[in-house]
Design a protein around this motif. Structure first.
Motif, short mmCIF file in Angstrom:
data_model
loop_
_atom_site.label_atom_id
_atom_site.label_comp_id
_atom_site.label_asym_id
_atom_site.label_seq_id
_atom_site.Cartn_x
_atom_site.Cartn_y
_atom_site.Cartn_z
N HIS A 5 42.86 38.61 51.40
CA HIS A 5 42.28 38.83 50.06
C HIS A 5 40.81 38.44 50.06
O HIS A 5 40.47 37.26 50.13
CB HIS A 5 43.03 37.96 49.05
CG HIS A 5 42.72 38.24 47.62
ND1 HIS A 5 43.68 38.74 46.74
CD2 HIS A 5 41.58 38.11 46.89
CE1 HIS A 5 43.13 38.89 45.54
NE2 HIS A 5 41.85 38.50 45.60
N HIS A 7 36.66 39.84 48.52
CA HIS A 7 35.87 40.74 47.68
C HIS A 7 34.50 40.95 48.33
O HIS A 7 33.48 40.52 47.80
CB HIS A 7 35.68 40.14 46.28
CG HIS A 7 36.97 39.93 45.53
ND1 HIS A 7 37.49 40.89 44.68
CD2 HIS A 7 37.83 38.89 45.49
CE1 HIS A 7 38.61 40.43 44.14
NE2 HIS A 7 38.85 39.22 44.62
N GLU A 93 44.17 43.25 42.61
CA GLU A 93 44.99 42.21 42.08
C GLU A 93 45.30 42.51 40.62
O GLU A 93 44.40 42.90 39.86
CB GLU A 93 44.31 40.83 42.22
CG GLU A 93 42.89 40.79 41.66
CD GLU A 93 42.17 39.51 42.05
OE1 GLU A 93 42.54 38.44 41.55
OE2 GLU A 93 41.24 39.59 42.88
N HIS A 152 48.44 35.63 45.07
CA HIS A 152 47.13 35.39 45.67
C HIS A 152 46.55 34.08 45.20
O HIS A 152 46.74 33.69 44.04
CB HIS A 152 46.24 36.60 45.39
CG HIS A 152 44.97 36.32 44.68
ND1 HIS A 152 43.90 35.73 45.30
CD2 HIS A 152 44.57 36.56 43.42
CE1 HIS A 152 42.90 35.62 44.43
NE2 HIS A 152 43.28 36.11 43.28
N ASP A 202 39.47 34.88 49.37
CA ASP A 202 38.98 35.24 48.03
C ASP A 202 37.44 35.22 48.00
O ASP A 202 36.84 35.06 46.96
CB ASP A 202 39.55 34.34 46.92
CG ASP A 202 39.59 35.03 45.56
OD1 ASP A 202 39.46 36.27 45.49
OD2 ASP A 202 39.73 34.31 44.54
ZN ZN Z 1 40.43 38.04 44.12
#
Ligand code: ZN
Ligand code: ZN
Length: 253
Positions: A5, A7, A93, A152, A202
């Motif tokens: 996970h 970004h 998500e 997550h 994340d």
């Molecule tokens: Zn996220």
């Protein structure tokens, strides 16, 4: 290692994205999942753009609860089509966020439910974001979801962990598990069965100790792996292998 996970579409990486990815690969992070929620609808391809450009990436598509109010019937039609993309491995998500309440709660719930339906039709797992909304999230999953998925950045304790595990979910631990005061999360990490364990950054958020407070990036995931290894009495290599093979089985199987 697999970062399940991140970004990396974030503007925080615009100046040095290639270098960040090089550092990840050099650190042994050979697989990354680009979460595709971006700035929300109408753009639903933030993750796909990365997955098409970089071989190490898979992608998700989905509407984050923050952006639920921007979704409409066109959004769901587009998601349905994008779920067929060969590098899209999950929808996410998705979930509920009552901390910020950027979208009304009823809208968040409706958009969450609709995306569970799309995931079921596409036979894809779901990636759950839940913040200050645990009970409602579990209720909606119990009612509307049959199948696998990922909690997550899991930030509950052993009680919440058992609820999620009973529903068939994997728990993905991020940088927070390294924070000294995160004792509850650390307990959850200890009781998670090896075949349900995942690891994530994340990035750019929530960098692990000793990078805490900085922009996070996938190369820092080794710190989280080290902490999980210490908590569970395993080696870092075992954590890396277990979490990578769990990801493959859940998302690529
Ligand atoms: Zn996220
Ligand atoms: Zn999230």
């Amino acid at each position: 290692m697999t970062d399940s996970h991140c970004h990396l579409d974030s503007p925080q990486f615009d100046a040095d994205r290639d270098a960040v990815i090089e550092r990840a690969l050099a650190a042994g992070v050979d697989t990354m999942v680009a979460i595709g929620t971006g700035d929300g609808p109408p753009d639903l391809e933030a993750g796909i753009r990365l997955a098409e450009k970089y071989p190490a990436f898979y992608a998700t598509v989905g509407v984050h609860p923050h952006d639920a109010a921007k979704a409409n019937s066109e959004t769901f039609k587009t998601l349905e089509a994008l779920l067929k993309h060969p590098k899209v491995v999950a929808i996410g998500e998705i979930g509920l966020d009552y901390h910020y309440d950027f979208s009304p709660r009823d809208t968040q719930k409706a958009v969450f439910i609709e995306q569970m339906r799309l995931a079921a039709d596409a036979k894809k797992p779901i990636v759950i974001h839940t913040r200050e909304a645990w009970d409602d999230t579990i209720d909606l999953l119990r009612t509307h979801w049959r199948g696998g998925g990922i909690m997550h950045c899991f930030s509950g304790g052993p009680g919440e962990a058992r609820q999620a595990l009973d529903l068939g979910f994997h728990l993905s631990f991020g940088g927070i598990v390294t924070f000294p005061k995160a004792l509850n999360i650390q307990e959850a990490a200890k009781i998670t069965p090896a075949d349900r364990l995942l690891i994530e950054t994340d990035a750019p958020y929530l960098a692990p100790v000793p990078k805490r407070g900085k922009r996070n990036e996938p190369a820092y995931m080794i710190e989280t792996a080290r902490k999980l290894a210490a908590l569970r009495g395993e080696t870092e290599e075992a954590i890396a292998q277990t979490t990578a093979s769990n990801f493959r089985r859940l998302c690529l199987g």
